[in-house]
Each structure stands twice: as structure tokens, then as C-alpha cells.
Scaffold this motif. Sequence first.
Motif, PDB file in Angstrom:
ATOM      1  N   VAL A 346       0.843  -1.193   0.000  1.00  0.00           N
ATOM      2  CA  VAL A 346       0.000   0.000   0.000  1.00  0.00           C
ATOM      3  C   VAL A 346       0.880   1.246   0.000  1.00  0.00           C
ATOM      4  O   VAL A 346       0.643   2.204  -0.755  1.00  0.00           O
ATOM      5  N   GLY A 347       1.898   1.233   0.856  1.00  0.00           N
ATOM      6  CA  GLY A 347       2.811   2.366   0.921  1.00  0.00           C
ATOM      7  C   GLY A 347       3.528   2.619  -0.382  1.00  0.00           C
ATOM      8  O   GLY A 347       3.909   3.758  -0.678  1.00  0.00           O
ATOM      9  N   LEU A 348       3.705   1.582  -1.169  1.00  0.00           N
ATOM     10  CA  LEU A 348       4.393   1.726  -2.459  1.00  0.00           C
ATOM     11  C   LEU A 348       3.448   2.089  -3.594  1.00  0.00           C
ATOM     12  O   LEU A 348       3.733   2.978  -4.398  1.00  0.00           O
ATOM     13  N   PHE A 349       2.302   1.397  -3.690  1.00  0.00           N
ATOM     14  CA  PHE A 349       1.497   1.437  -4.905  1.00  0.00           C
ATOM     15  C   PHE A 349       0.179   2.197  -4.794  1.00  0.00           C
ATOM     16  O   PHE A 349      -0.561   2.273  -5.787  1.00  0.00           O
ATOM     17  N   ALA A 350      -0.175   2.723  -3.627  1.00  0.00           N
ATOM     18  CA  ALA A 350      -1.439   3.464  -3.512  1.00  0.00           C
ATOM     19  C   ALA A 350      -1.441   4.655  -4.466  1.00  0.00           C
ATOM     20  O   ALA A 350      -0.434   5.360  -4.618  1.00  0.00           O
ATOM     21  N   THR A 351      -2.569   4.875  -5.114  1.00  0.00           N
ATOM     22  CA  THR A 351      -2.700   5.973  -6.069  1.00  0.00           C
ATOM     23  C   THR A 351      -3.518   7.115  -5.470  1.00  0.00           C
ATOM     24  O   THR A 351      -4.340   6.903  -4.578  1.00  0.00           O
ATOM     25  N   ILE A 352      -3.297   8.309  -5.973  1.00  0.00           N
ATOM     26  CA  ILE A 352      -4.065   9.465  -5.510  1.00  0.00           C
ATOM     27  C   ILE A 352      -5.541   9.275  -5.839  1.00  0.00           C
ATOM     28  O   ILE A 352      -6.421   9.532  -4.997  1.00  0.00           O
ATOM     29  N   GLU A 353      -5.838   8.779  -7.040  1.00  0.00           N
ATOM     30  CA  GLU A 353      -7.232   8.579  -7.438  1.00  0.00           C
ATOM     31  C   GLU A 353      -7.922   7.536  -6.569  1.00  0.00           C
ATOM     32  O   GLU A 353      -9.082   7.714  -6.181  1.00  0.00           O
ATOM     33  N   GLY A 354      -7.206   6.460  -6.279  1.00  0.00           N
ATOM     34  CA  GLY A 354      -7.787   5.408  -5.454  1.00  0.00           C
ATOM     35  C   GLY A 354      -8.079   5.886  -4.044  1.00  0.00           C
ATOM     36  O   GLY A 354      -9.130   5.578  -3.476  1.00  0.00           O
ATOM     37  N   LEU A 360     -10.245   9.108   1.240  1.00  0.00           N
ATOM     38  CA  LEU A 360      -9.048   9.435   2.012  1.00  0.00           C
ATOM     39  C   LEU A 360      -8.388  10.694   1.451  1.00  0.00           C
ATOM     40  O   LEU A 360      -8.494  10.983   0.262  1.00  0.00           O
ATOM     41  N   THR A 361      -7.682  11.381   2.318  1.00  0.00           N
ATOM     42  CA  THR A 361      -6.928  12.567   1.881  1.00  0.00           C
ATOM     43  C   THR A 361      -5.460  12.254   1.619  1.00  0.00           C
ATOM     44  O   THR A 361      -4.712  13.141   1.211  1.00  0.00           O
ATOM     45  N   ASN A 362      -5.049  11.005   1.831  1.00  0.00           N
ATOM     46  CA  ASN A 362      -3.659  10.619   1.589  1.00  0.00           C
ATOM     47  C   ASN A 362      -3.283  10.856   0.129  1.00  0.00           C
ATOM     48  O   ASN A 362      -4.035  10.464  -0.773  1.00  0.00           O
ATOM     49  N   PRO A 363      -2.129  11.430  -0.123  1.00  0.00           N
ATOM     50  CA  PRO A 363      -1.705  11.679  -1.509  1.00  0.00           C
ATOM     51  C   PRO A 363      -1.033  10.459  -2.135  1.00  0.00           C
ATOM     52  O   PRO A 363       0.055  10.553  -2.726  1.00  0.00           O
ATOM     53  N   GLY A 364      -1.645   9.305  -2.024  1.00  0.00           N
ATOM     54  CA  GLY A 364      -1.085   8.102  -2.627  1.00  0.00           C
ATOM     55  C   GLY A 364       0.122   7.570  -1.869  1.00  0.00           C
ATOM     56  O   GLY A 364       0.375   7.926  -0.715  1.00  0.00           O
ATOM     57  N   GLY A 365       0.858   6.685  -2.546  1.00  0.00           N
ATOM     58  CA  GLY A 365       2.040   6.083  -1.944  1.00  0.00           C
ATOM     59  C   GLY A 365       3.313   6.552  -2.600  1.00  0.00           C
ATOM     60  O   GLY A 365       3.371   7.625  -3.216  1.00  0.00           O
ATOM     61  N   ALA A 366       4.362   5.744  -2.509  1.00  0.00           N
ATOM     62  CA  ALA A 366       5.682   6.139  -3.004  1.00  0.00           C
ATOM     63  C   ALA A 366       5.668   6.418  -4.507  1.00  0.00           C
ATOM     64  O   ALA A 366       6.393   7.299  -4.983  1.00  0.00           O
ATOM     65  N   ILE A 367       4.848   5.686  -5.266  1.00  0.00           N
ATOM     66  CA  ILE A 367       4.819   5.916  -6.708  1.00  0.00           C
ATOM     67  C   ILE A 367       4.260   7.296  -7.050  1.00  0.00           C
ATOM     68  O   ILE A 367       4.466   7.799  -8.146  1.00  0.00           O
ATOM     69  N   GLU A 368       3.534   7.891  -6.106  1.00  0.00           N
ATOM     70  CA  GLU A 368       2.986   9.233  -6.305  1.00  0.00           C
ATOM     71  C   GLU A 368       3.867  10.300  -5.645  1.00  0.00           C
ATOM     72  O   GLU A 368       3.481  11.459  -5.534  1.00  0.00           O
ATOM     73  N   GLN A 373       4.296   7.387   3.180  1.00  0.00           N
ATOM     74  CA  GLN A 373       3.262   6.376   3.397  1.00  0.00           C
ATOM     75  C   GLN A 373       3.874   5.022   3.736  1.00  0.00           C
ATOM     76  O   GLN A 373       3.283   4.240   4.482  1.00  0.00           O
ATOM     77  N   VAL A 374       5.066   4.746   3.215  1.00  0.00           N
ATOM     78  CA  VAL A 374       5.743   3.487   3.540  1.00  0.00           C
ATOM     79  C   VAL A 374       6.057   3.446   5.036  1.00  0.00           C
ATOM     80  O   VAL A 374       5.830   2.426   5.709  1.00  0.00           O
ATOM     81  N   TYR A 375       6.565   4.548   5.568  1.00  0.00           N
ATOM     82  CA  TYR A 375       6.859   4.620   7.002  1.00  0.00           C
ATOM     83  C   TYR A 375       5.587   4.464   7.824  1.00  0.00           C
ATOM     84  O   TYR A 375       5.569   3.757   8.836  1.00  0.00           O
ATOM     85  N   LEU A 376       4.504   5.113   7.399  1.00  0.00           N
ATOM     86  CA  LEU A 376       3.246   5.019   8.136  1.00  0.00           C
ATOM     87  C   LEU A 376       2.734   3.575   8.160  1.00  0.00           C
ATOM     88  O   LEU A 376       2.238   3.099   9.186  1.00  0.00           O
TER      89      LEU A 376
END
Length: 492
Positions: A346-354, A360-368, A373-376
Motif C-alpha cells: 500500500v505504501g508503495l502502490f497506492a494511487t491518488i485517485e484510489g 481518504l486525503t492521503n496523496p497516494g504512496g511512493a509511486i505518487e 506512506q511506507v513509514y506510516l
Amino acid sequence: MAANFTSDWLDTGDNAWQLTAASLVALQSVPGLVVLYAGIMRSKWAINSAFMAFYGFAATLIVWVLWAYKMGFGIYMLPFVGRPGPVVTMAQELGQSCLPSAGLCQNFPLSTMIYFQFVFAAITIVIMAGAFLGRMNFYAWMIFVPLWITFSYTVGAYSLWGGGFLFQRGVIDYSGGYVIHLSSGTAGFVGAHWIGPRLVADREDSRPNNILCVLIGAGILWIGWNGFNGGDPYAASADAGAAVLNTNVATAMSLLCWTICDMIYFKKPSVIGAVQGMITGLVAITPAAGVVAGWGAICIGFASGTIPWASMNIMGKKIAYFRKIDDTLGVVHTHMVAGFVGGMCVGLFATIEGCAAFGLTNPGGAIEGNGKQVYLQLYGALFVIGWNIVWTSLILCFIKYVCRIPLRMSEAELLAGDDAIHGEAAYVLGPCGAHEHLLAGHYIKRAETEPGELGMGGAIIGHDPHAGAIAPVHEKKSAADSGTGPSEIKHD
């Protein structure tokens, strides 16, 4: 007759989907894992294994409505748990579902939310039981279930889903990779340590008594996961559709990767291995299902089909500590390891759109570009692991040393199995003394094939556990050849 009452906040489509999703998840436990456990164990443990799951499902529901639901999803009491209380009045059941600590409300009644969250709590207990099968004292299990739901599960649920501190920090667990799988895998492994191992004979020959039942249970588990992940947007939304598709893509990829690893390492494809790969795929995509793209689901499926495979089949068999702990079905590998892998993905591949589609207000993961997010995700995983190590140990020690209830069955019960514990047998096919012991699950290996998943392979023959030790195969050979002794059972 009075007309049905419909409130302005009620969306009948959302409510219908949420109840359907909850029912699909319930079917994963009963009959899904009940049937899978009954088939994957030796026949002498089929009843006990299925009953542990059956009891866990029922006991969790009563605990849930009397106090545990509010601990997981109610009003703030501590940063990691809500205030306990019952949810049994008609006003509560008909009222709108709201999560007060998270500041969220849904377009369906609270009764729907209570049931939906219950089936997640129940399957967590049922999954954990897979680590204890074949030797845990049923009376200890009866006490363990309500205590663990109260002091362990509710904490993870509130912290990540109910508006607790991990939720506020931005840790993402879409549908239970941490709350359900990381916690059940950790608690299962810790519990296996405290309970102790099965009989040596049961560990050395742990082949399933009915692989077709295993496949039936696995099929229910896979299709039921559409509700597991598809229900977590709390709406019949576009993100629910994405979650269902990604769930199936990752699972298929994981199953294929696990099977290929089996073929490379064991030189043959294994049905049990395919089921393990299916499970790890389902587990790993769970924390990510609706926030990653399809290509991310494929990557997660590859990771879940290879990393837990190596954990189970290489590390689990070569590292002394893993060999010492008798985790019956390898729950630490299929759920703890796979859940951790999925959470980090999730920390690596989460997308802003997803993330936005999930609310969620998270700005995606490392790819974004959001490497934080990886640390979280790591932070959340370590909390769940640590909490379950401590509280699972405390609960089991309380049962053993304060309640004075043994965690492990007696040697006589371990030898006899279902008949001694429940007075019932899984297979009663008629009076046939020649095969009585085989049907009861008392058998020994008479021929070896190539090694495979879970040490499977080899022919079996019935053996009375109360009789003297059976003679070695070479001593029986002449009798078998002359037609006066038991014939060898051979594979084609």
C-alpha cells in the motif's frame, strides 16, 4: 399492517449491497473455513477443527453486540479503543450508522454496520484457530475467544478503522490486512507457542483427509472475498467495483506464482499449494484493494505468491524456531507475512485517485511521490504485531495459570481425537472393522513419494493406535505377497 419506515438518509442500494457483502463474508467462515478445516486436517480432527470455527463465529457475535462493537467503532475512550457498551435496542438498530470518532456516517442503518463489522471480527478468530488445530483444549478455546475479541481485536479495529490514532495518522488498511490478517497471524503464532505442539505422529503426517472439501472451502473463501473487500467503501460505489476486480486479479496472480514455485522447488504442482497461494493473494490485496490500480494488484499478487511461499517452504522448514512452533496450518506465513507484505505494498502502490475514491486525503504512496506512506504503513504494522504478541500471551497465561484450565489436550485426547473430545466421528460409513481405524484417522505412512506442500505424499493404511507398533514394511512384505497380510496401497 403499517408501511415500511424509510428515512431520508437511507440509500436502499447501499444498504442492499452492504448486507450482501456482509453475508458473503459470513459465508467465508460458515461454511467456508468450517469445511476447509474439516477437510485439511486428519480425519480424527475433522469434527474438532470445524467446531472450533463454528463456536468462534457464534461466541464472537454475542460479545460483539453486548460490548465489543462500541469498543471498535464507538465513542472515544482512549487513542486506541472506544467506550464499551451494548447495541441491542430497536432505536439503535434502526438509527443511521455513524462512526463518531472518525466523523463518518453511512447511508444505511446501524444494524447493518454492526453485522458487517461482526463478520470481520468473527473471521479473524476463525483464521487464528487454524494455528491451534489438532491439540488446543476446547474449554480453553471457549474462554479465549471472548477475551481476545475484547482486548485485542477491538483495539486494532478502533485504531485503524474506528477513528483511533492510526486512522488519524493516515495509516491505510482498506479492508483488514492489518486489523484481521496481521493480527490473526501474529496471535496464531504466539498462541501456538503457548499451547504447545500436536502429537509427533500428527505433525509428521499431517495430510488432509479430504482435499475436495478443502477446495470447496477455498472456493467459498475466494468468491466471498468480493464482499470482504467490495463492502468496505460502505457504499455501492465505483471504488467497490475496483476493489472487487483488484482482489480477483491479485489472487489469480498469487495462485499462479505459488504453483510455479512449487513446480520449480518440489517438481510438481500442488493443490494444497495452490490454495495457499490463493489465500496469500486474498490477504495481501486486502489492505490495498480499492486504492491501487490494476497493475498494482498484479505486483501485489506476485509478491504474495513468492514471499510467503519462501517464508513457509524455506524459512519455515530450515529455521529451528519456526520448526519448533507448531502453527498447524501455517497461519503466520499465509496471514501475518502476507498481511505485512500487502500493507507495505500500500505504501508503495497506492494511487491518488484510489485514495480519493475511498474518501481518504492521503496523496497516494511512493509511486505518487509520497514515500512517507511506507513509514506510516510500517508504523501501523509494528503496533498491531506488538499489541497482539503482548495481549495474546497475557490472555493465554490468564487461562492457564489463573483459571487453571490447560491450554493443550491430554495425551489420551490427543491420541483419540474427535471421539474422546466430542463423542462424534466425521465419517461413519457402516460396519467395516477392517477399515475402522483408517476412517477414524489412525493411519501410518507405508510408502513415500516425492516431498511436497505440508509434507504430503505416500500411501496410508489403517492402524489401531491402541495396538502394538506395526511392523516395518519389509517385515510385512512376504505376508502381503502371499495374500495373507494387508496389501500395499499404491499410487498409479
